[in-house]
Design an enzyme around this catalytic site. Structure first.
Site, PDB file in Angstrom:
ATOM      1  N   LYS A 151       7.131 -11.111  -0.255  1.00 41.05           N
ATOM      2  CA  LYS A 151       7.788 -10.797   1.015  1.00 41.05           C
ATOM      3  C   LYS A 151       8.164 -12.052   1.814  1.00 41.05           C
ATOM      4  O   LYS A 151       7.697 -13.163   1.505  1.00 41.05           O
ATOM      5  CB  LYS A 151       6.876  -9.873   1.831  1.00 41.05           C
ATOM      6  N   TYR A 174      12.345   1.465   1.634  1.00 41.35           N
ATOM      7  CA  TYR A 174      11.197   1.996   2.376  1.00 41.35           C
ATOM      8  C   TYR A 174      11.490   3.359   3.007  1.00 41.35           C
ATOM      9  O   TYR A 174      10.854   3.740   3.985  1.00 41.35           O
ATOM     10  CB  TYR A 174      10.748   0.992   3.438  1.00 41.35           C
ATOM     11  N   ARG A 232      -1.970  -3.574  -8.098  1.00 35.56           N
ATOM     12  CA  ARG A 232      -2.522  -3.102  -6.817  1.00 35.56           C
ATOM     13  C   ARG A 232      -3.897  -3.731  -6.577  1.00 35.56           C
ATOM     14  O   ARG A 232      -4.246  -4.068  -5.451  1.00 35.56           O
ATOM     15  CB  ARG A 232      -2.642  -1.570  -6.793  1.00 35.56           C
ATOM     16  N   THR A 268      -3.541  -2.735   1.997  1.00 34.93           N
ATOM     17  CA  THR A 268      -2.423  -3.025   2.902  1.00 34.93           C
ATOM     18  C   THR A 268      -2.809  -3.963   4.042  1.00 34.93           C
ATOM     19  O   THR A 268      -2.080  -4.912   4.351  1.00 34.93           O
ATOM     20  CB  THR A 268      -1.879  -1.699   3.496  1.00 34.93           C
ATOM     21  N   ARG A 300      -3.596 -10.517  -0.818  1.00 38.64           N
ATOM     22  CA  ARG A 300      -3.483 -10.257   0.622  1.00 38.64           C
ATOM     23  C   ARG A 300      -4.633 -10.885   1.409  1.00 38.64           C
ATOM     24  O   ARG A 300      -4.424 -11.375   2.527  1.00 38.64           O
ATOM     25  CB  ARG A 300      -3.357  -8.754   0.875  1.00 38.64           C
ATOM     26  N   ASN A 344       2.356  -8.824   4.916  1.00 44.51           N
ATOM     27  CA  ASN A 344       1.228  -8.848   3.982  1.00 44.51           C
ATOM     28  C   ASN A 344       1.610  -9.382   2.599  1.00 44.51           C
ATOM     29  O   ASN A 344       0.993  -9.041   1.600  1.00 44.51           O
ATOM     30  CB  ASN A 344       0.539  -7.479   3.932  1.00 44.51           C
ATOM     31  N   HIS A 346       4.564  -6.682  -2.134  1.00 45.55           N
ATOM     32  CA  HIS A 346       4.676  -5.246  -2.391  1.00 45.55           C
ATOM     33  C   HIS A 346       4.381  -4.991  -3.852  1.00 45.55           C
ATOM     34  O   HIS A 346       4.784  -5.792  -4.700  1.00 45.55           O
ATOM     35  CB  HIS A 346       6.097  -4.742  -2.089  1.00 45.55           C
ATOM     36  N   GLU A 350      11.993   1.784  -8.594  1.00 49.34           N
ATOM     37  CA  GLU A 350      12.141   0.532  -7.834  1.00 49.34           C
ATOM     38  C   GLU A 350      12.736  -0.577  -8.709  1.00 49.34           C
ATOM     39  O   GLU A 350      13.590  -1.342  -8.242  1.00 49.34           O
ATOM     40  CB  GLU A 350      10.782   0.118  -7.265  1.00 49.34           C
TER      41      GLU A 350
HETATM   42  P1  ATP Z   1       3.730  -1.905  -0.196  1.00 53.76           P
HETATM   43  O1  ATP Z   1       4.409  -0.540  -0.307  1.00 53.76           O
HETATM   44  O2  ATP Z   1       4.551  -2.905   0.562  1.00 53.76           O
HETATM   45  O3  ATP Z   1       3.242  -2.386  -1.514  1.00 53.76           O
HETATM   46  P2  ATP Z   1       1.318  -0.608   0.599  1.00 53.76           P
HETATM   47  O4  ATP Z   1       1.632   0.380  -0.472  1.00 53.76           O
HETATM   48  O5  ATP Z   1      -0.019  -1.292   0.566  1.00 53.76           O
HETATM   49  O6  ATP Z   1       2.404  -1.746   0.661  1.00 53.76           O
HETATM   50  P3  ATP Z   1       2.458   1.240   2.500  1.00 53.76           P
HETATM   51  O7  ATP Z   1       1.629   2.247   3.192  1.00 53.76           O
HETATM   52  O8  ATP Z   1       3.351   1.682   1.387  1.00 53.76           O
HETATM   53  O9  ATP Z   1       1.473   0.064   2.008  1.00 53.76           O
HETATM   54  O10 ATP Z   1       3.313   0.492   3.612  1.00 53.76           O
HETATM   55  C1  ATP Z   1       4.451  -0.260   3.250  1.00 53.76           C
HETATM   56  C2  ATP Z   1       4.487  -1.515   4.077  1.00 53.76           C
HETATM   57  O11 ATP Z   1       4.707  -1.179   5.435  1.00 53.76           O
HETATM   58  C3  ATP Z   1       3.202  -2.324   4.091  1.00 53.76           C
HETATM   59  O12 ATP Z   1       3.034  -3.163   2.988  1.00 53.76           O
HETATM   60  C4  ATP Z   1       3.362  -3.108   5.365  1.00 53.76           C
HETATM   61  O13 ATP Z   1       4.257  -4.224   5.168  1.00 53.76           O
HETATM   62  C5  ATP Z   1       4.015  -2.080   6.279  1.00 53.76           C
HETATM   63  N1  ATP Z   1       3.017  -1.327   7.036  1.00 53.76           N
HETATM   64  C6  ATP Z   1       2.184  -0.371   6.579  1.00 53.76           C
HETATM   65  N2  ATP Z   1       1.404   0.124   7.544  1.00 53.76           N
HETATM   66  C7  ATP Z   1       1.752  -0.558   8.671  1.00 53.76           C
HETATM   67  C8  ATP Z   1       1.309  -0.530  10.033  1.00 53.76           C
HETATM   68  N3  ATP Z   1       0.365   0.309  10.425  1.00 53.76           N
HETATM   69  N4  ATP Z   1       1.910  -1.383  10.886  1.00 53.76           N
HETATM   70  C9  ATP Z   1       2.883  -2.238  10.493  1.00 53.76           C
HETATM   71  N5  ATP Z   1       3.345  -2.310   9.239  1.00 53.76           N
HETATM   72  C10 ATP Z   1       2.787  -1.491   8.336  1.00 53.76           C
HETATM   73 MG    MG Z   2       3.551   1.347  -0.665  1.00 53.24          MG
END
Ligand code: ATP
Ligand code: MG
Length: 138
Positions: free
Chosen positions: A9, A49, A85, A91, A102, A112, A115, A126
């Site tokens: 990212k 997203y 993962r 996250t 992370r 973070n 992805h 994707e």
């Molecule tokens: P990713 O999909 O990026 O691999 P993830 O699966 O761990 O991450 P998701 O729940 O899919 O988490 O959220 C996607 C992304 O949205 C997160 O990686 C983060 O960048 C952002 N995000 C998630 N939760 C929050 C939050 N509460 N506040 C701000 N940003 C968030």
């Molecule tokens: Mg995700």
């Protein structure tokens, strides 16, 4: 052998730590079989997203993902999705385990650093957003 989709990212490209992230990916037993550095458009980030479009952080997330270059990747290995993962960590970096990307590098729950796909089905979807079959060399 299976594949997953990864994004390094903008917080990580900004700090010039893509090589450090890739070293952790490779140490985890994953091979980088496709990779390119791109500037995501707003449209691409919104599409990518889309599942989060009703969430309060959606607009900020799209702004963040388009705030600088990202590195999109295809990773290959045994159980690639759960393996990546695991090395990514959860996250929120405050809750991530020691030894995860992370924990080591993420700045915040939003910024973070990486992805990773959350299922084989989503990995295939994707990957197809960003790569054709000819771009992936295992
Ligand atoms: P990713 O999909 O990026 O691999 P993830 O699966 O761990 O991450 P998701 O729940 O899919 O988490 O959220 C996607 C992304 O949205 C997160 O990686 C983060 O960048 C952002 N995000 C998630 N939760 C929050 C939050 N509460 N506040 C701000 N940003 C968030
Ligand atoms: Mg995700």
């Amino acid at each position: 052998m299976s594949r997953t989709f990864s994004i390094i990212k903008p917080d990580a490209t900004r700090r010039n730590i893509t090589g450090a992230v890739n070293a952790m990916i490779e140490q985890a037993g994953l091979r980088i079989v496709a990779q390119k550095r791109i500037q995501m458009t707003k449209q691409q980030a919104e599409k990518f997203y889309e599942v989060h479009k009703e969430r309060p952080f959606f607009n900020d997330l799209v702004s963040f993902m388009t705030s600088g270059p990202v590195v999109v990747q295809v990773l290959e290995g045994d159980d690639a999705v759960p393996r990546y993962r695991a090395v990514m960590g959860v996250t929120n970096p405050a809750e991530a385990d020691e030894g995860t990307i992370r924990k080591q590098f993420a700045e915040s729950i939003e910024a973070n650093s990486v992805h990773g796909s959350d299922s084989d089905e989503n990995a295939a979807i994707e990957i197809a957003h960003f790569f054709g079959d000819d771009d992936i060399v295992g």
